[in-house]
Design a protein around this motif. Structure first.
Motif, PDB file in Angstrom:
ATOM      1  N   TYR A   1       0.913   4.032  -3.024  1.00 35.19           N
ATOM      2  CA  TYR A   1       0.761   5.470  -2.811  1.00 35.19           C
ATOM      3  C   TYR A   1       1.895   6.239  -3.504  1.00 35.19           C
ATOM      4  O   TYR A   1       1.661   7.245  -4.171  1.00 35.19           O
ATOM      5  CB  TYR A   1       0.740   5.797  -1.314  1.00 35.19           C
ATOM      6  CG  TYR A   1       0.585   7.272  -1.059  1.00 35.19           C
ATOM      7  CD1 TYR A   1      -0.655   7.880  -1.172  1.00 35.19           C
ATOM      8  CD2 TYR A   1       1.684   8.057  -0.730  1.00 35.19           C
ATOM      9  CE1 TYR A   1      -0.800   9.240  -0.962  1.00 35.19           C
ATOM     10  CE2 TYR A   1       1.551   9.414  -0.530  1.00 35.19           C
ATOM     11  CZ  TYR A   1       0.309  10.007  -0.635  1.00 35.19           C
ATOM     12  OH  TYR A   1       0.177  11.358  -0.442  1.00 35.19           O
ATOM     13  N   GLN A   2       3.139   5.749  -3.367  1.00 36.16           N
ATOM     14  CA  GLN A   2       4.278   6.382  -4.046  1.00 36.16           C
ATOM     15  C   GLN A   2       4.065   6.385  -5.560  1.00 36.16           C
ATOM     16  O   GLN A   2       4.315   7.392  -6.224  1.00 36.16           O
ATOM     17  CB  GLN A   2       5.581   5.626  -3.748  1.00 36.16           C
ATOM     18  CG  GLN A   2       6.152   5.842  -2.381  1.00 36.16           C
ATOM     19  CD  GLN A   2       7.432   5.023  -2.233  1.00 36.16           C
ATOM     20  OE1 GLN A   2       7.436   3.808  -2.431  1.00 36.16           O
ATOM     21  NE2 GLN A   2       8.526   5.691  -1.902  1.00 36.16           N
TER      22      GLN A   2
ATOM     23  N   SER B   1       0.826  -1.211   0.000  1.00 31.93           N
ATOM     24  CA  SER B   1       0.000   0.000   0.000  1.00 31.93           C
ATOM     25  C   SER B   1       0.861   1.263   0.000  1.00 31.93           C
ATOM     26  O   SER B   1       0.546   2.235  -0.706  1.00 31.93           O
ATOM     27  CB  SER B   1      -0.964   0.008   1.190  1.00 31.93           C
ATOM     28  OG  SER B   1      -0.267  -0.140   2.401  1.00 31.93           O
ATOM     29  N   SER B   2       1.968   1.269   0.711  1.00 30.33           N
ATOM     30  CA  SER B   2       2.826   2.452   0.714  1.00 30.33           C
ATOM     31  C   SER B   2       3.485   2.651  -0.648  1.00 30.33           C
ATOM     32  O   SER B   2       3.611   3.780  -1.134  1.00 30.33           O
ATOM     33  CB  SER B   2       3.894   2.358   1.812  1.00 30.33           C
ATOM     34  OG  SER B   2       4.675   1.189   1.655  1.00 30.33           O
TER      35      SER B   2
END
Length: 137
Positions: free
Chosen positions: A57-58, A53-54
């Protein structure tokens, strides 16, 4: 036996590839922006490696799209499938016309037309040809 990529991971990866290609960005350039190798980007785009998920997002920040873009056009999960079963995570994915190289090249060429009126006329011409029916008639 090799593990088969989850269809959702494949879909998300294909959306990463779609957006990257539409922007004219290489796998190397995207990898550099994320601190990864182009091979890792290839694995993401094929769905063989899951995107956290991170990282998603990036990617949304670098590719200038909302996170939801990566899930657009994804068919819903089979509601009758049991959670956790292989059926629950395997929606039926049809042929994605937007993932074809020809489509991507056409869209990129279209947006390279700098004159808005010319671009609009090309668009209208394309729609008229498509509406005229199959070729050869």
């Amino acid at each position: 036996m090799a593990s088969v990529p989850n269809p959702i991971d494949v879909h998300v990866g294909s959306r990463v590839r779609l957006r990257r290609t539409l922007l004219g960005m290489s796998q190397e350039k995207l990898g550099a922006a994320l601190g990864l190798t182009f091979q890792q980007i290839q694995k993401y785009e094929r769905g063989t490696n899951r995107i956290s998920s991170s990282r998603l997002y990036q990617l949304s920040q670098i590719l200038d799209v909302p996170v939801s873009f990566f899930f657009d056009d994804m068919p819903p999960l089979d509601a009758s499938a049991q959670p956790g079963s292989s059926k629950a995570s395997a929606p039926s994915f049809g042929h994605d016309t937007m993932a074809k190289r020809e489509t991507l090249e056409l869209v990129r060429a279209y947006y390279r037309i700098s004159a808005p009126m010319v671009r609009k006329r090309v668009f209208e011409l394309t729609k008229a040809i498509a509406a005229s029916g199959p070729a050869g008639k």
